[in-house]
Design an enzyme around this catalytic site. Structure first.
Site, PDB file in Angstrom:
ATOM      1  N   GLY A 153      18.145 -15.040  -9.370  1.00  0.00           N
ATOM      2  CA  GLY A 153      18.604 -15.585 -10.646  1.00  0.00           C
ATOM      3  C   GLY A 153      18.454 -14.548 -11.744  1.00  0.00           C
ATOM      4  O   GLY A 153      19.111 -13.511 -11.698  1.00  0.00           O
TER       5      GLY A 153
ATOM      6  N   SER B  45      16.695  -9.746  -5.234  1.00  0.00           N
ATOM      7  CA  SER B  45      17.214  -9.617  -6.587  1.00  0.00           C
ATOM      8  C   SER B  45      16.106  -9.989  -7.588  1.00  0.00           C
ATOM      9  O   SER B  45      15.044  -9.372  -7.570  1.00  0.00           O
ATOM     10  CB  SER B  45      18.471 -10.475  -6.742  1.00  0.00           C
ATOM     11  OG  SER B  45      19.150 -10.181  -7.929  1.00  0.00           O
ATOM     12  N   TRP B  46      16.317 -10.997  -8.441  1.00  0.00           N
ATOM     13  CA  TRP B  46      15.249 -11.422  -9.333  1.00  0.00           C
ATOM     14  C   TRP B  46      14.031 -11.897  -8.554  1.00  0.00           C
ATOM     15  O   TRP B  46      12.879 -11.722  -8.984  1.00  0.00           O
ATOM     16  CB  TRP B  46      15.744 -12.525 -10.268  1.00  0.00           C
ATOM     17  CG  TRP B  46      14.644 -13.362 -10.856  1.00  0.00           C
ATOM     18  CD1 TRP B  46      14.366 -14.672 -10.582  1.00  0.00           C
ATOM     19  CD2 TRP B  46      13.637 -12.946 -11.800  1.00  0.00           C
ATOM     20  NE1 TRP B  46      13.265 -15.100 -11.295  1.00  0.00           N
ATOM     21  CE2 TRP B  46      12.798 -14.050 -12.060  1.00  0.00           C
ATOM     22  CE3 TRP B  46      13.371 -11.740 -12.453  1.00  0.00           C
ATOM     23  CZ2 TRP B  46      11.726 -14.007 -12.928  1.00  0.00           C
ATOM     24  CZ3 TRP B  46      12.292 -11.685 -13.329  1.00  0.00           C
ATOM     25  CH2 TRP B  46      11.479 -12.803 -13.559  1.00  0.00           C
TER      26      TRP B  46
ATOM     27  N   ASP C 267      25.611  -1.871  -3.542  1.00  0.00           N
ATOM     28  CA  ASP C 267      25.195  -2.858  -4.544  1.00  0.00           C
ATOM     29  C   ASP C 267      25.462  -2.310  -5.940  1.00  0.00           C
ATOM     30  O   ASP C 267      24.857  -1.316  -6.347  1.00  0.00           O
ATOM     31  CB  ASP C 267      23.707  -3.159  -4.377  1.00  0.00           C
ATOM     32  CG  ASP C 267      23.244  -4.367  -5.190  1.00  0.00           C
ATOM     33  OD1 ASP C 267      23.931  -4.740  -6.157  1.00  0.00           O
ATOM     34  OD2 ASP C 267      22.184  -4.921  -4.852  1.00  0.00           O
TER      35      ASP C 267
ATOM     36  N   HIS D 101      25.398  -6.677  -2.903  1.00  0.00           N
ATOM     37  CA  HIS D 101      24.301  -7.510  -3.410  1.00  0.00           C
ATOM     38  C   HIS D 101      24.178  -8.829  -2.652  1.00  0.00           C
ATOM     39  O   HIS D 101      23.167  -9.518  -2.786  1.00  0.00           O
ATOM     40  CB  HIS D 101      24.517  -7.786  -4.897  1.00  0.00           C
ATOM     41  CG  HIS D 101      23.289  -8.275  -5.598  1.00  0.00           C
ATOM     42  ND1 HIS D 101      22.143  -7.508  -5.732  1.00  0.00           N
ATOM     43  CD2 HIS D 101      23.004  -9.471  -6.196  1.00  0.00           C
ATOM     44  CE1 HIS D 101      21.227  -8.189  -6.389  1.00  0.00           C
ATOM     45  NE2 HIS D 101      21.713  -9.386  -6.675  1.00  0.00           N
TER      46      HIS D 101
END
Length: 313
Positions: free
Chosen positions: A43, A110-111, A259, A287
Site C-alpha cells: 500500500g 513493497s510498502w 520494477d 512490481h
C-alpha cells in the site's frame, strides 16, 4: 511438527483493538507448530490478500497476517486519525504478544517490505529473518519519481490523472491528492480514484476493470496519500538507520528487474548497509508479486528460510 495445515481458508481469525478507535483484523494459516511468519501487505492502504499467503508451504509455516489500520476488514476503514507508521509498529508488537509468538520471520512486499524493515529495526529481538520483496523507499526522490518522474513511461495515464488537478497543482500532485481524499467532494474522489488506478496499472504493466464499488479504493487512497504526504513518517534516512540496527538474522531482498514503481537502485542502497544480506534481481519481473518469475523466486526464498529456521529451532 504437526502436518495438518489450513490451506484453503484461515485456521483462525480475530480482531484486536489497538487504540484510537481502531481494531485490526488478523488471520492465521498453516501448521499450528510451523515456523512462525508475519506477512505484511503493501500500500499503504491495501489489505491482506490470499495471493500473499500462497507463496508459503503451509505444511511448514504458521503464517499470520493482518489488515493494517484503516485497511481491508480492519475498522474503521479509511480512517487516518491515529494512523501512522509508529502506530503500525506498535500494532505488530501487540499482535505478536497476543498470539504468543516469541520470534517470527517477517515477510513483506513493497510498502509491506518497508514496514517489515522498520519493525525489525525497532524490535530486533522479535525477528528471526526477513524477506523483502520490491522494497519501497519513501524518500523525497522516490516519491517524486512515482508521481512525476515516471510520467514518460505512461504519458497518457499520467495526463489523465494530472488533468483533474488545478494547473498550479500539476507539478506537485501529492499535496493535492491528499486534500482530495481528506475532504474533497465525493464525485471528485471517484474520478481521481479511477485515474490513479489507471496510472498504477500502467506503470505495473497490468490491467483490470474498474471495481463496481469504488468506495474501498477511495478509502485505500485516502490512507495511502496520508502516508505518502508524510514520507511514511520515516524521512529520507530512517530506513538506513533501521538497516543498521537489524539483528544478525537471514535477510534477503527480491526485486523485479523491470520494477518501475519501486526502483531497484533505491532498495540496493538500503541492502548495502546490512552485512550478510542478499539482493536478488528477478529477471523480467516488475512490481507485480504474481509475475511467474517473482512468484517462483518467493517460493524458493521461503523454502530456504524455513529450512534455516527449522535447523535453528
Amino acid at each position: 511438527m504437526e502436518t495438518r495445515a489450513c490451506i484453503d481458508s484461515p485456521c483462525r481469525t480475530g480482531r484486536l483493538a489497538v487504540g484510537g478507535g481502531h481494531a485490526i483484523a488478523w488471520q492465521e494459516f498453516g501448521a499450528a507448530q510451523g515456523v512462525p511468519a508475519l506477512v505484511l501487505h503493501g500500500g499503504p492502504g491495501s489489505a491482506l490478500t490470499p495471493g500473499l499467503v500462497r507463496f508459503f508451504d503451509l505444511a511448514r509455516w504458521r503464517v499470520i497476517g493482518f489488515d493494517q489500520r484503516g485497511c481491508g476488514a480492519s475498522t474503521p476503514r479509511g480512517r487516518i486519525a491515529d494512523n501512522t507508521t509508529h502506530h503500525l509498529l506498535q500494532d505488530i508488537e501487540a499482535l505478536r504478544r497476543s498470539l504468543g509468538v516469541a520470534r517470527w520471520c517477517v515477510v513483506g512486499g513493497s510498502w509491506g517490505a518497508t514496514l517489515a524493515l522498520a519493525y525489525a529495526g525497532r524490535h530486533p529481538h522479535a525477528v528471526s529473518g526477513l524477506l523483502l520483496r520490491g522494497l519501497f523507499v519513501p524518500d523525497a526522490q522516490e516519491l517524486r519519481w512515482f508521481f512525476h518522474g515516471a510520467r514518460a513511461l505512461a504519458p497518457h495515464a499520467w495526463e489523465d490523472l494530472a488533468a483533474l488537478a488545478p494547473p498550479a497543482a500539476r507539478e506537485h500532485l501529492l499535496p493535492w491528492l491528499t486534500a482530495v481524499f481528506d475532504h474533497g467532494a465525493p464525485a471528485l474522489q471517484e474520478r481521481v480514484t479511477l485515474a490513479w488506478l489507471a496510472w498504477e496499472q500502467a506503470l505495473a504493466g497490468s490491467s483490470a476493470p474498474a471495481p463496481a464499488d469504488l468506495q474501498p479504493a477511495i478509502d485505500r487512497y485516502r490512507v495511502q496519500s496520508h502516508y505518502l504526504a508524510h514520507g511514511c513518517w520515516l524521512g529520507d534516512w530512517a530506513l538506513h538507520a533501521a538497516a543498521r540496527n537489524l539483528p544478525r538474522v537471514p535477510v534477503r531482498f527480491l526485486h523485479g528487474q523491470a520494477d518501475v514503481v519501486c526502483r531497484p537502485a533505491a532498495a540496493r542502497a538500503v541492502q548495502a548497509l546490512i552485512p550478510g544480506s542478499h539482493f536478488d534481481l528477478v529477471p523480467h519481473a516488475g512490481h507485480d508479486p504474481m509475475h511467474p518469475a517473482m512468484s517462483a523466486a518467493m517460493q524458493e526464498a521461503l523454502r530456504s528460510l524455513s529450512q534455516r529456521q527449522e535447523e535453528n529451532a
